[in-house]
Design an enzyme around this catalytic site. Structure first.
Site, PDB file in Angstrom:
ATOM      1  N   SER A 192     -48.589  29.524  24.340  1.00  0.00           N
ATOM      2  CA  SER A 192     -48.454  30.620  23.384  1.00  0.00           C
ATOM      3  C   SER A 192     -49.117  31.878  23.912  1.00  0.00           C
ATOM      4  O   SER A 192     -49.986  31.826  24.788  1.00  0.00           O
ATOM      5  CB  SER A 192     -49.080  30.230  22.039  1.00  0.00           C
ATOM      6  N   ASP A 214     -38.427  33.206  39.908  1.00  0.00           N
ATOM      7  CA  ASP A 214     -38.039  32.959  38.517  1.00  0.00           C
ATOM      8  C   ASP A 214     -37.707  34.277  37.810  1.00  0.00           C
ATOM      9  O   ASP A 214     -38.259  34.594  36.752  1.00  0.00           O
ATOM     10  CB  ASP A 214     -39.157  32.226  37.773  1.00  0.00           C
ATOM     11  N   LYS A 273     -52.179  34.758  27.458  1.00  0.00           N
ATOM     12  CA  LYS A 273     -51.301  33.604  27.582  1.00  0.00           C
ATOM     13  C   LYS A 273     -52.173  32.350  27.633  1.00  0.00           C
ATOM     14  O   LYS A 273     -52.961  32.158  28.573  1.00  0.00           O
ATOM     15  CB  LYS A 273     -50.438  33.705  28.827  1.00  0.00           C
TER      16      LYS A 273
END
Length: 892
Positions: free
Chosen positions: A540, A652, A556
């Site tokens: 989260s 990514d 984070k």
């Protein structure tokens, strides 16, 4: 009335000629026109028909030795144009209009102080338009010369400032000569500069909106606001202002750009709120005297001297070195025969105004090299060096400007000084020089020793790996140490193999890493994790505030455990903690306490791109905003690939990892899967990593991976920016069979597109439109607007859409070597080079991708290296193979 007799007609003609050659001020103002053989001295001599503007010879401040030929906006008393601003004349000087042009003469009428250039035909009249434009006309009423083409420090409605041109401020309210502040237009932006250093950009102003990525041709101001447009009139930048009939844009002698609005052209009182740039006092280059430290204070600012400097006793308000030395200057450098150069340090967060926008003078250099560059350059007055990004900014010019608070913790400034000649004896001078050198030499020696130790450590680790003494491969280039150290409270025995998940991480050592916070400190920053702003397979994200009010952050909180999770955590810190770029999210700190692992980023208030692009609520991103996102992300990736000491492959790239904030900020994030390559490596073999839908073909074929894998992923993101939807509907594996997420009608697909997915017993999918394949087919048909998000309702130029589709398809080439580099993609998106034609025949593999889109079969994954292990609990999210293979160079 009886007709005039011949003698009366001749008398009237004679009187008109007398009026036309009179001296200005000797009679009524001429309306709109005067004819050649006209002479004027002090005072107004020509008035526009609407009475709003006058041509005059004035002496601002009643200075008898400084008279200028100007155009005045009469109601406000503003000089909107000046002819002889750098060559004033006296009260006895003259302005003459002849068939050869307009001239300003000295009192003896022998020296030309200013004149219009050579003209193509004789002058028939001088005209002052109602717009304030002073024009020379020929006998056919064609314009030979105009003041609107020769802007000084003011821009009026209807007037354009062309690319490559600039306006200069006046030196003062009563001195119209050119000052050091300039407003210039480039093909990419509108800039304010001081002595060549940029201190404001229109593109960075939060009040400006960029409509498209195109070359700027001119800037203008009108009833609606400020505009920068292309050569064909297409809008690039705009600043919307409250409607007003008349506006004056002026480059002030204080360095500020001001737009003043009036209800009518002949109104004297401004209306509405003015546009002022830059908005903050401390954003000005010389708000404080040279080397003065500017600090915001309420609606204004205060000036103080930084540490090691003191207030000057000879120049009120200035700062001088506190040790008695003198500030360097180009002239002092040339006269400094002793060569006694020293530097005074400015510690963070003190920064210099010019480093906000200027590109570094040098990249990839340490502080010692940066110092040597400044010492060897007589024009260098100091330097700023960032130890994290290894960037070097040399400070030049005739003098130094203001300082402000705002530098990163890794940025230090050094001001060059010369030892004072009044010091007694050479030994004392040598001692002073040595004292100045100690703060420079000692850190350099320490840095050299540290680098030597690190080099030995890297060599030792590689040797250990070669001898087979280490089971798991590790990328030593990241300089990450994950070993354990005993502490007095934990010396009861330690099993390194068993404690890889939950053990003490307090000994993580990463050179140049960001601030390390305790878990309690982060709890305080986030009000005990009270405001959750996002979540995902990793964990989260919570909103927080740094101690001391240093700004908002996003925390984070990682929830994944295991060796791979720790590896990604350390990779993230190692990669992003040591780089700085406007399009890369900044890592402000981290926490590693046992299994608690948290990353503290700068806060991006608009969240990730997928929210704005794919969200069902709120307005759709406009085309210009999408292109800003594409260009920002491309620049960030290009920096990772070419701007760092080591090439960084993100691995990514997807909308979820592109963050947005107000003011058009675009930043790449999430470097947990990134790989580092030396500049000598063209490719490497590594574990599969990334996200389905954005994986390059080489990931699936056991081929070597290079930075071109990011290019493929970026091409997929670019198609999603064009389309406004995911390239394919998300899939969730349920009972080993892919099923559509949210089955039924897909309202998020454009009308006329097939979006239903069917599930068969074999687990293959069919009937689902794969957008890259559709983009290829419509490209072949030239139907580019059919590919654009329907929510834009046609607010897209077809040529612009075609250009972006072409570059996206070029990024999707099956052969990595034939894809463009990210640097080339940036140039294409900027519009500086045309896009190449996509190789349609080499993109046929997209049709194969479109027929079936499951995960790669286990055989291909096994061939790559082992079994698949999801990096997050959510299928379809980022994934990688659990055991890494050995990185190696693969020449291509």
């Amino acid at each position: 009335m009886p007709p005039l007799s011949a003698p009366c007609s001749l008398l009237l003609l004679f009187l008109l000629l007398v009026v036309s050659v009179r001296a200005a001020g000797a009679g009524p103002l001429a309306p709109e026109l005067v004819l050649p053989n006209f002479t004027a001295s002090s005072g107004a001599f020509l008035e526009s028909r609407n009475g709003a503007f006058r041509a005059a010879v004035i002496n601002p401040g009643k200075q008898q030795a400084s008279f200028y030929l100007v155009v005045l906006h009469v109601p406000s008393g503003t000089a909107v144009w000046s002819a002889n601003r750098d060559s004033p004349t006296s009260s006895s000087g003259r302005v003459q209009l002849s068939t050869g042009g307009l001239t300003v003469l000295d009192p003896n009428e022998t020296t030309v102080m200013w004149s219009t250039p050579q003209l193509r035909s004789p002058v028939a009249a001088l005209r002052l338009q109602d717009t304030g434009d002073l024009q020379l006309l020929d006998a056919g009423n064609a314009t030979l010369w105009r003041s609107f083409d020769n802007a000084t420090d003011t821009l009026l409605p209807g007037q354009q400032l062309l690319t490559g041109a600039y306006m200069s401020s006046a030196k003062g309210p009563t001195d119209f000569s050119q000052g050091n502040y300039r407003l210039g237009v480039t093909t990419a932006d509108v800039l304010l500069t001081w002595q060549g250093s940029t201190y404001w950009r229109l593109s960075n102003d939060v009040r400006a909106f960029k409509d498209r990525n195109a070359a700027v041709a001119s800037m203008s101001v009108n009833a609606s606001g400020l505009f920068a447009v292309t050569a064909d009139g297409a809008l690039v930048f705009r600043v919307a202002l409250a409607p007003a009939e008349f506006r004056i844009l002026k480059m002030g002698n204080d360095g500020r750009l001001r737009i003043t609005s009036y209800a009518l052209v002949n109104s004297s009182a401004p209306v509405g709120s003015d546009f002022v740039a830059p908005a903050g006092d401390c954003d000005l280059p010389l708000q404080c005297p040279s080397i003065g430290l500017c600090s915001a204070a309420g609606n204004g600012s205060t000036c103080t001297c930084p540490p090691l400097f003191a207030a000057s006793v000879t120049v009120p308000g200035s700062c001088t070195p506190g040790d008695g030395s003198t500030l360097a200057s180009p002239a002092a450098c040339q006269n400094n025969s002793s060569g006694a150069v020293s530097y005074l340090a400015l510690k963070p967060p003190i920064a210099y105004f010019a480093t906000k926008f200027a590109a570094p003078t040098n990249n990839g250099v340490n502080k010692t090299a940066c110092l040597a560059l400044c010492t060897a350059n007589c024009t260098c007055l100091g330097f700023f060096h960032d130890s994290a990004s290894l960037t070097c900014h040399l400070l030049g010019g005739r003098q130094l400007g203001s300082l402000y608070s705002g530098a990163s913790d890794s940025t230090f400034g050094y001001i060059k000084t010369f030892s004072s000649a009044s010091k007694d004896g050479s030994n004392q001078s040598g001692s002073s020089s040595a004292n100045h050198s100690i703060p420079i030499v000692l850190p350099c020696v320490a840095a050299f020793l540290l680098l030597a130790v690190l080099a030995w450590f890297v060599w030792w680790r590689r040797k250990q790996s070669t001898n087979g003494k280490k089971k798991k491969g590790k990328n030593s280039a990241m300089m990450v140490y994950l070993g354990r150290q005993k502490s007095p409270s934990r010396d009861t025995g330690y099993n390194a193999d068993a404690d890889d998940d939950e053990g003490n991480d307090d000994d993580i050592v990463i050179p140049g890493m960001p601030t390390r916070f305790s878990y309690a400190e982060i709890g305080t920053m986030t009000s005990n994790f009270g405001t959750k702003v996002g979540s995902g397979g990793f964990g989260s994200v919570y909103k927080g505030k740094l101690p001391g009010g240093e700004g908002l952050v996003a925390v984070k909180k990682l929830e994944a455990v295991g060796v791979q999770a720790k590896r990604e955590f350390c990779t993230e810190i190692a990669v992003i903690g040591n780089i700085r770029h406007v399009n890369l999210v900044r890592l402000r700190g981290f926490c590693a306490e046992g299994s608690r692992r948290l990353l503290v980023y700068e806060y991006m208030n608009r969240g990730s791109l997928d929210r704005s692009l794919f969200g069902r609520t709120g307005p759709a991103l406009e085309w210009g905003e999408r292109m800003e996102v594409a260009l920002g992300a491309a620049r960030g990736l290009a920096y990772l690939h070419t701007g760092c000491d080591q090439k960084i492959v993100h691995c990514d790239v997807k909308p979820e990892n592109i963050l947005l904030a107000d003011g058009g900020q675009v930043k790449i994030s999430d470097f947990g899967l990134a790989k580092l390559m030396s500049r000598e490596q063209s490719a490497l073999f590594t574990t599969m990593r990334g996200t389905r839908g954005y994986l390059a073909p080489e990931w699936l074929s056991n081929a070597a991976i290079s930075d071109r894998a990011d290019v493929y992923s970026f091409g997929m993101v670019l198609l999603e920016l064009i389309h406004g939807r995911k390239n394919r509907g998300e899939q969730e594996p349920v009972n080993n069979a892919p099923v559509a997420v949210g089955s039924g009608e897909h309202s998020d697909w454009p009308s006329g597109w097939s979006s239903t997915m069917t599930s068969t017993a074999s687990g293959t999918c069919g009937g689902d439109e794969y957008f890259p394949m559709v983009a290829l087919e419509l490209h072949e048909q030239g139907r580019y607007l059919d590919l654009v998000d329907s929510r834009l309702e046609g607010r897209v130029d077809e040529a612009e859409a075609a250009r972006v589709v072409r570059v996206a398809l070029c990024c999707l080439h099956e052969d990595p070597a034939l894809r463009p580099s990210m640097a080339a993609v940036v140039r294409i998106l900027e519009g500086s080079v045309p896009p190449p034609e996509p190789p349609v025949q080499a993109l046929g593999f997209l049709r194969l991708y479109g027929r079936s889109y499951p995960l790669p079969p286990p055989t291909s994954l096994t061939a790559a290296a082992g079994s698949v292990s999801s990096a997050s609990p959510t299928a379809g999210d980022a994934f990688h193979l659990d055991e890494p293979t050995q990185d190696m160079s693969a020449a291509r």
